[in-house]
Design a protein around this motif. Sequence first.
Motif, PDB file in Angstrom:
ATOM      1  N   VAL A   1       0.846  -1.195   0.000  1.00 43.65           N
ATOM      2  CA  VAL A   1       0.000   0.000   0.000  1.00 43.65           C
ATOM      3  C   VAL A   1       0.880   1.243   0.000  1.00 43.65           C
ATOM      4  O   VAL A   1       2.093   1.172   0.232  1.00 43.65           O
ATOM      5  CB  VAL A   1      -0.929   0.026   1.232  1.00 43.65           C
ATOM      6  CG1 VAL A   1      -1.962  -1.084   1.168  1.00 43.65           C
ATOM      7  CG2 VAL A   1      -0.106  -0.090   2.515  1.00 43.65           C
ATOM      8  N   GLU A   2       0.252   2.382  -0.243  1.00 45.18           N
ATOM      9  CA  GLU A   2       0.963   3.656  -0.193  1.00 45.18           C
ATOM     10  C   GLU A   2       1.234   4.036   1.262  1.00 45.18           C
ATOM     11  O   GLU A   2       0.347   3.967   2.111  1.00 45.18           O
ATOM     12  CB  GLU A   2       0.126   4.750  -0.862  1.00 45.18           C
ATOM     13  CG  GLU A   2       0.776   6.131  -0.816  1.00 45.18           C
ATOM     14  CD  GLU A   2      -0.110   7.230  -1.381  1.00 45.18           C
ATOM     15  OE1 GLU A   2       0.351   8.387  -1.434  1.00 45.18           O
ATOM     16  OE2 GLU A   2      -1.257   6.925  -1.764  1.00 45.18           O
ATOM     17  N   LEU A   3       2.467   4.432   1.541  1.00 46.61           N
ATOM     18  CA  LEU A   3       2.826   4.922   2.869  1.00 46.61           C
ATOM     19  C   LEU A   3       2.826   6.441   2.839  1.00 46.61           C
ATOM     20  O   LEU A   3       3.500   7.049   2.003  1.00 46.61           O
ATOM     21  CB  LEU A   3       4.199   4.390   3.295  1.00 46.61           C
ATOM     22  CG  LEU A   3       4.349   2.865   3.322  1.00 46.61           C
ATOM     23  CD1 LEU A   3       5.727   2.478   3.870  1.00 46.61           C
ATOM     24  CD2 LEU A   3       3.250   2.209   4.145  1.00 46.61           C
ATOM     25  N   MET A   4       2.088   7.061   3.754  1.00 52.84           N
ATOM     26  CA  MET A   4       1.869   8.501   3.722  1.00 52.84           C
ATOM     27  C   MET A   4       2.362   9.161   4.998  1.00 52.84           C
ATOM     28  O   MET A   4       2.208   8.616   6.087  1.00 52.84           O
ATOM     29  CB  MET A   4       0.380   8.802   3.541  1.00 52.84           C
ATOM     30  CG  MET A   4      -0.197   8.359   2.223  1.00 52.84           C
ATOM     31  SD  MET A   4      -2.024   8.484   2.183  1.00 52.84           S
ATOM     32  CE  MET A   4      -2.483   6.808   2.654  1.00 52.84           C
ATOM     33  N   GLU A   5       2.922  10.349   4.862  1.00 50.85           N
ATOM     34  CA  GLU A   5       3.288  11.134   6.036  1.00 50.85           C
ATOM     35  C   GLU A   5       2.067  11.834   6.614  1.00 50.85           C
ATOM     36  O   GLU A   5       2.028  12.147   7.805  1.00 50.85           O
ATOM     37  CB  GLU A   5       4.374  12.143   5.678  1.00 50.85           C
ATOM     38  CG  GLU A   5       5.701  11.491   5.332  1.00 50.85           C
ATOM     39  CD  GLU A   5       6.829  12.489   5.251  1.00 50.85           C
ATOM     40  OE1 GLU A   5       6.593  13.669   5.580  1.00 50.85           O
ATOM     41  OE2 GLU A   5       7.933  12.096   4.864  1.00 50.85           O
ATOM     42  N   SER A   6       1.086  12.117   5.773  1.00 50.03           N
ATOM     43  CA  SER A   6      -0.191  12.660   6.214  1.00 50.03           C
ATOM     44  C   SER A   6      -1.284  11.868   5.515  1.00 50.03           C
ATOM     45  O   SER A   6      -1.366  11.878   4.282  1.00 50.03           O
ATOM     46  CB  SER A   6      -0.308  14.155   5.885  1.00 50.03           C
ATOM     47  OG  SER A   6      -1.552  14.676   6.316  1.00 50.03           O
ATOM     48  N   TYR A   7      -2.091  11.172   6.289  1.00 53.55           N
ATOM     49  CA  TYR A   7      -3.076  10.250   5.711  1.00 53.55           C
ATOM     50  C   TYR A   7      -4.304  10.982   5.197  1.00 53.55           C
ATOM     51  O   TYR A   7      -4.805  11.924   5.820  1.00 53.55           O
ATOM     52  CB  TYR A   7      -3.499   9.227   6.764  1.00 53.55           C
ATOM     53  CG  TYR A   7      -4.599   8.309   6.294  1.00 53.55           C
ATOM     54  CD1 TYR A   7      -4.330   7.295   5.387  1.00 53.55           C
ATOM     55  CD2 TYR A   7      -5.902   8.471   6.738  1.00 53.55           C
ATOM     56  CE1 TYR A   7      -5.337   6.448   4.937  1.00 53.55           C
ATOM     57  CE2 TYR A   7      -6.921   7.630   6.308  1.00 53.55           C
ATOM     58  CZ  TYR A   7      -6.632   6.623   5.405  1.00 53.55           C
ATOM     59  OH  TYR A   7      -7.636   5.800   4.964  1.00 53.55           O
ATOM     60  N   GLN A   8      -4.792  10.506   4.066  1.00 48.66           N
ATOM     61  CA  GLN A   8      -6.026  11.024   3.482  1.00 48.66           C
ATOM     62  C   GLN A   8      -6.820   9.839   2.956  1.00 48.66           C
ATOM     63  O   GLN A   8      -6.338   9.089   2.104  1.00 48.66           O
ATOM     64  CB  GLN A   8      -5.721  12.014   2.357  1.00 48.66           C
ATOM     65  CG  GLN A   8      -6.919  12.789   1.844  1.00 48.66           C
ATOM     66  CD  GLN A   8      -6.500  13.848   0.829  1.00 48.66           C
ATOM     67  OE1 GLN A   8      -5.586  13.646   0.045  1.00 48.66           O
ATOM     68  NE2 GLN A   8      -7.162  14.992   0.852  1.00 48.66           N
ATOM     69  N   GLY A   9      -8.028   9.653   3.490  1.00 48.65           N
ATOM     70  CA  GLY A   9      -8.833   8.508   3.065  1.00 48.65           C
ATOM     71  C   GLY A   9      -9.896   8.183   4.090  1.00 48.65           C
ATOM     72  O   GLY A   9     -10.223   8.980   4.983  1.00 48.65           O
TER      73      GLY A   9
END
Length: 521
Positions: free
Chosen positions: A263-271
């Motif tokens: 999965v995509e690893l994010m520093e700021s999550y959106q979803g």
Amino acid sequence: MTQTRALLALLLLALPLSACRAPDEAAKADVPGFFIASPTAQTPTPATPSAAQPPKTDAPAETPFDYASLTDPVLIRLDEEPRLQSPIQTLVGTAPQTYTLFFKEAMNRASVEKALRDAQAKYQEERENAARPTYSFAWASDRQLHVRVEIPDASALPPFGESGYVLDVSGAVTQTGASLTDAPRFRAIAENPGQLWRIRADGSAREQLTTFDAPYVTMDWKGDTERYLLLSRFQQYCECDADYERIYALYDTETKQMTRYPVELMESYQGSGAFIADTRGFFYAKPEDAASQLPTSDTAISFQLPDYVYGSGFSKDKAYLFLAAGKEGQNADLDLIVRNLATGEQQRFPQALKGNIIESEVSTSKLPVTFADDGQRVTFVMQDKKAFKELRYQYDWKTRTVQAWNPPVAEDSWSGYTASDDNLYQLYPNAGLYKGTVKISDEIRDGVWLNGTHRFAFLELDERSSDDAPQTQSLHLYDAVANRAQQIAGSLWPDAFIVGTSRDGTWIYVRTAQKLPAVLH
């Protein structure tokens, strides 16, 4: 050992070449199951073999695969990263790579090998900077081929995205006599992978810390110590500014273990509210596909919230989680959630993030809200879309309230900043260096602070001696107290960027594909 007449003919043709090989090539020819062949060697097309082709006794084990799922005549897959599949153009490392080719029908083996060599020969004719690889073939069955690609003297390749090779089986023949036309191909652009280096803050020493084979384009320290590197690489490649999807991994510098994430690893999550917060400093969505296996970790915290999340961040001590929340499709006036990760208690500030969600300047997509904690306050921004200016807020740790934030940055500019450990100095990319409310310098606007000091490292492009001279950059150290900078490393490639600094403030971490010299000045 029983073999087909076609393979016997190929082996006989290869015998004279083996006597001329360099010692290292001769050694590779002894690898069980592999036949070394030049990409430009010409092999007569044999007659279509009979349907009965007994397997080679030294053939590799067949990789399990759902052949019924194939819609194209072939699927070409990079073994090191199976998510990279034909049709594709992508970056690969210059180290030997292995690929698996899965065919929809049983194939005439010799015709497949000839098609691969011919395609590469044509590729080299059309491109001056094409790589000159050797191909090795190992058939697991008439429908599965393993190909090893090796680039002699790979270190001499141009440093950035100019050399490559192709895997293309167009022209190959099935055992029923059908010819493959316009088969999906795998175009590999070979680059020497970037590595993590550390350079002593006084410029006296340097050390290479990694030996990655894959071309990771981003590196970022995660966690409270210099242990975990968050890495990413593009799935596709072009000589353009396209922001292709990425593949993510986490590298443990202590155990030398690479953990790949699906999965995509994010520093700021959106979803959606179904996500994972890893206190090492990143977030990711829970996969919708139940078959997707996520790595286990004692730092990963699972959330199942009713809200849609428009941005997230950790407090500086990783004890609290900040969320910008609302309903899916909401464009403005978001709630702020501050959650204690140890107790589960939370504060909720309805519509505290007044204003519009900031949109990307190159598309209509919404950017995630980001949170920055300097130990005294947590800052975040929204946007007045009509006036095109930032609406700036802060969460104050003493009062536990949301207040207006007024940094010394024009309202129509990004207000982000970094600060020294004690918050005495702040560095604004759009305003310069400040000591509290007093401006110290406007010359340098970007850098990475050395922990426990009032110094920060930054990179600066060097002046070219001529129009034909290669572009380089230098690493500098700026002392905020003395208000002066000094160069500590020069002639760095343009791909170099600062990853971070050590906890004791004595080392600067840099990512570059360049082999740094012993003397840096």
